[in-house]
Design a protein around this motif. Structure first.
Motif, PDB file in Angstrom:
ATOM      1  N   ASP A   1      -0.422  23.868  -6.510  1.00  0.00           N
ATOM      2  CA  ASP A   1       0.311  24.137  -7.747  1.00  0.00           C
ATOM      3  C   ASP A   1       0.256  22.983  -8.735  1.00  0.00           C
ATOM      4  O   ASP A   1       1.079  22.899  -9.657  1.00  0.00           O
ATOM      5  N   LEU A   2      -0.701  22.081  -8.579  1.00  0.00           N
ATOM      6  CA  LEU A   2      -0.752  20.886  -9.413  1.00  0.00           C
ATOM      7  C   LEU A   2      -0.830  21.222 -10.899  1.00  0.00           C
ATOM      8  O   LEU A   2      -0.234  20.538 -11.733  1.00  0.00           O
ATOM      9  N   SER A   3      -1.548  22.266 -11.252  1.00  0.00           N
ATOM     10  CA  SER A   3      -1.724  22.632 -12.662  1.00  0.00           C
ATOM     11  C   SER A   3      -0.419  23.068 -13.320  1.00  0.00           C
ATOM     12  O   SER A   3      -0.341  23.147 -14.549  1.00  0.00           O
ATOM     13  N   LYS A   4       0.623  23.327 -12.536  1.00  0.00           N
ATOM     14  CA  LYS A   4       1.903  23.797 -13.071  1.00  0.00           C
ATOM     15  C   LYS A   4       2.838  22.660 -13.480  1.00  0.00           C
ATOM     16  O   LYS A   4       3.911  22.912 -14.028  1.00  0.00           O
ATOM     17  N   LEU A   5       2.449  21.433 -13.215  1.00  0.00           N
ATOM     18  CA  LEU A   5       3.304  20.303 -13.562  1.00  0.00           C
ATOM     19  C   LEU A   5       3.518  20.228 -15.068  1.00  0.00           C
ATOM     20  O   LEU A   5       2.606  20.463 -15.857  1.00  0.00           O
ATOM     21  N   LYS A   6       4.734  19.852 -15.456  1.00  0.00           N
ATOM     22  CA  LYS A   6       5.093  19.739 -16.861  1.00  0.00           C
ATOM     23  C   LYS A   6       5.228  18.270 -17.260  1.00  0.00           C
ATOM     24  O   LYS A   6       5.500  17.400 -16.432  1.00  0.00           O
ATOM     25  N   ARG A   7       5.068  18.027 -18.545  1.00  0.00           N
ATOM     26  CA  ARG A   7       5.254  16.681 -19.071  1.00  0.00           C
ATOM     27  C   ARG A   7       6.663  16.181 -18.718  1.00  0.00           C
ATOM     28  O   ARG A   7       7.646  16.902 -18.866  1.00  0.00           O
ATOM     29  N   GLY A   8       6.730  14.954 -18.238  1.00  0.00           N
ATOM     30  CA  GLY A   8       8.004  14.362 -17.871  1.00  0.00           C
ATOM     31  C   GLY A   8       8.391  14.549 -16.423  1.00  0.00           C
ATOM     32  O   GLY A   8       9.356  13.928 -15.953  1.00  0.00           O
ATOM     33  N   THR A   9       7.664  15.383 -15.688  1.00  0.00           N
ATOM     34  CA  THR A   9       7.966  15.593 -14.272  1.00  0.00           C
ATOM     35  C   THR A   9       7.848  14.278 -13.505  1.00  0.00           C
ATOM     36  O   THR A   9       6.922  13.500 -13.717  1.00  0.00           O
ATOM     37  N   GLU A  10       8.762  14.067 -12.594  1.00  0.00           N
ATOM     38  CA  GLU A  10       8.797  12.826 -11.822  1.00  0.00           C
ATOM     39  C   GLU A  10       7.897  12.909 -10.587  1.00  0.00           C
ATOM     40  O   GLU A  10       7.897  13.912  -9.870  1.00  0.00           O
ATOM     41  N   ILE A  11       7.137  11.857 -10.371  1.00  0.00           N
ATOM     42  CA  ILE A  11       6.288  11.717  -9.187  1.00  0.00           C
ATOM     43  C   ILE A  11       6.660  10.405  -8.523  1.00  0.00           C
ATOM     44  O   ILE A  11       6.704   9.359  -9.178  1.00  0.00           O
ATOM     45  N   ARG A  12       6.918  10.443  -7.231  1.00  0.00           N
ATOM     46  CA  ARG A  12       7.293   9.232  -6.514  1.00  0.00           C
ATOM     47  C   ARG A  12       6.262   8.894  -5.445  1.00  0.00           C
ATOM     48  O   ARG A  12       5.764   9.787  -4.758  1.00  0.00           O
ATOM     49  N   VAL A  13       5.985   7.608  -5.341  1.00  0.00           N
ATOM     50  CA  VAL A  13       5.079   7.121  -4.304  1.00  0.00           C
ATOM     51  C   VAL A  13       5.822   6.078  -3.485  1.00  0.00           C
ATOM     52  O   VAL A  13       6.280   5.055  -4.014  1.00  0.00           O
ATOM     53  N   ASP A  14       5.994   6.356  -2.200  1.00  0.00           N
ATOM     54  CA  ASP A  14       6.630   5.409  -1.285  1.00  0.00           C
ATOM     55  C   ASP A  14       5.575   4.450  -0.752  1.00  0.00           C
ATOM     56  O   ASP A  14       4.434   4.845  -0.478  1.00  0.00           O
ATOM     57  N   ARG A  15       5.996   3.175  -0.594  1.00  0.00           N
ATOM     58  CA  ARG A  15       5.045   2.155  -0.161  1.00  0.00           C
ATOM     59  C   ARG A  15       5.425   1.571   1.193  1.00  0.00           C
ATOM     60  O   ARG A  15       6.546   1.758   1.674  1.00  0.00           O
TER      61      ARG A  15
ATOM     62  N   ALA B   1       0.834  -1.200   0.000  1.00  0.00           N
ATOM     63  CA  ALA B   1       0.000   0.000   0.000  1.00  0.00           C
ATOM     64  C   ALA B   1       0.872   1.256   0.000  1.00  0.00           C
ATOM     65  O   ALA B   1       1.948   1.283   0.601  1.00  0.00           O
ATOM     66  N   PRO B   2       0.413   2.325  -0.649  1.00  0.00           N
ATOM     67  CA  PRO B   2       1.176   3.584  -0.665  1.00  0.00           C
ATOM     68  C   PRO B   2       1.045   4.318   0.660  1.00  0.00           C
ATOM     69  O   PRO B   2      -0.012   4.299   1.294  1.00  0.00           O
ATOM     70  N   VAL B   3       2.138   4.973   1.062  1.00  0.00           N
ATOM     71  CA  VAL B   3       2.118   5.705   2.330  1.00  0.00           C
ATOM     72  C   VAL B   3       2.581   7.159   2.196  1.00  0.00           C
ATOM     73  O   VAL B   3       2.328   7.965   3.082  1.00  0.00           O
ATOM     74  N   ARG B   4       3.240   7.501   1.083  1.00  0.00           N
ATOM     75  CA  ARG B   4       3.745   8.870   0.930  1.00  0.00           C
ATOM     76  C   ARG B   4       3.818   9.249  -0.543  1.00  0.00           C
ATOM     77  O   ARG B   4       4.175   8.433  -1.391  1.00  0.00           O
ATOM     78  N   LEU B   5       3.483  10.508  -0.831  1.00  0.00           N
ATOM     79  CA  LEU B   5       3.564  11.070  -2.181  1.00  0.00           C
ATOM     80  C   LEU B   5       4.630  12.154  -2.189  1.00  0.00           C
ATOM     81  O   LEU B   5       4.630  13.042  -1.333  1.00  0.00           O
ATOM     82  N   ARG B   6       5.525  12.087  -3.191  1.00  0.00           N
ATOM     83  CA  ARG B   6       6.585  13.095  -3.289  1.00  0.00           C
ATOM     84  C   ARG B   6       6.668  13.639  -4.709  1.00  0.00           C
ATOM     85  O   ARG B   6       6.810  12.877  -5.662  1.00  0.00           O
ATOM     86  N   ILE B   7       6.537  14.947  -4.836  1.00  0.00           N
ATOM     87  CA  ILE B   7       6.689  15.627  -6.119  1.00  0.00           C
ATOM     88  C   ILE B   7       7.697  16.747  -5.898  1.00  0.00           C
ATOM     89  O   ILE B   7       7.349  17.845  -5.443  1.00  0.00           O
ATOM     90  N   ARG B   8       8.920  16.478  -6.195  1.00  0.00           N
ATOM     91  CA  ARG B   8       9.987  17.433  -5.884  1.00  0.00           C
ATOM     92  C   ARG B   8       9.776  18.769  -6.579  1.00  0.00           C
ATOM     93  O   ARG B   8      10.043  19.833  -6.003  1.00  0.00           O
ATOM     94  N   ALA B   9       9.287  18.742  -7.818  1.00  0.00           N
ATOM     95  CA  ALA B   9       9.105  19.972  -8.592  1.00  0.00           C
ATOM     96  C   ALA B   9       8.131  20.934  -7.932  1.00  0.00           C
ATOM     97  O   ALA B   9       8.196  22.151  -8.155  1.00  0.00           O
ATOM     98  N   LEU B  10       7.215  20.404  -7.117  1.00  0.00           N
ATOM     99  CA  LEU B  10       6.213  21.241  -6.451  1.00  0.00           C
ATOM    100  C   LEU B  10       6.472  21.347  -4.947  1.00  0.00           C
ATOM    101  O   LEU B  10       5.653  21.928  -4.230  1.00  0.00           O
TER     102      LEU B  10
END
Length: 209
Positions: free
Chosen positions: A133-147, A66-75
């Protein structure tokens, strides 16, 4: 999204549950029969279609934690994930706090076949939300989900869309697929002061890297 803005989105989840059930059949998934109690708030809706956990398959797949954390460094997003179930009326629960995102646990887990869905508020009465700031994400931006098992699954943004809530693209968000993907959903557009909610949804479509 604002607290009131989750309401329109909540209705679409009940309609999309049948699609999630199809994903379970295609992937051979065996979700837990008992989900955690739903938290948050949502508006009443019609009874939900058959749940994904009514399906079983003899096929087996590697377990995905199960996922426990969301990380979007760009935001600068680094949020724990609240588990979101459904309330007794069949509607999806929403994150209790504006600064914490929530994973819809009746759907796929990030890294499993199909679209995993994570919701977050854009703001609140006290300030910005986790997805401001979700609408500011660009194509190719990395999103990480820790489990929960210490593993991390990485996704890359394919596209960001904004659509009126009255035309929420249920099929695009919940379309059955054997490919692991991720959907991030919040509110956007102009604010309707009469209804106390935003007029649009911002949806991020991301594929596993």
């Amino acid at each position: 999204m604002g607290i009131a803005d989750m309401q329109a989105y909540a209705r679409t989840v009940s309609l999309a549950s049948l699609a999630l059930a199809v994903i379970a059949v295609l992937a051979g998934a065996q979700p837990e029969a008992t989900a955690r109690p739903a938290t948050g708030s949502a508006t009443p809706s019609a009874a939900a279609p058959a749940r994904a956990d009514t399906f079983r398959s003899a096929r087996t797949y590697p377990t995905v934690a199960a996922p426990v954390r969301l990380r979007i460094r760009a935001l600068h997003v680094d949020s724990t994930l609240q588990r979101l179930g459904r309330q007794d009326d069949g509607t999806v629960a929403v994150p209790e706090r504006a600064d914490v995102a929530g994973w819809y646990e009746d759907g796929p887990r990030p890294g499993q076949p199909g679209p995993a869905v994570i919701l977050g508020h854009v703001d609140s009465r006290t300030g910005p939300g986790v997805f401001v700031d979700l609408s500011k994400l660009k194509r190719g931006t990395e999103i990480r989900v820790d489990r929960a098992d210490g593993s991390t699954v990485t996704f890359r943004v394919r596209k960001v869309a904004q659509t009126a809530k009255t035309r929420f693209p249920t099929d695009l968000v919940y379309a059955p697929s054997l490919d692991p993907s991720l959907r991030l959903v919040t509110c956007g557009g102009s604010f309707d002061r009469t209804r106390g909610s935003y007029r649009d949804n911002v949806i991020v479509y991301a594929d596993q890297a």
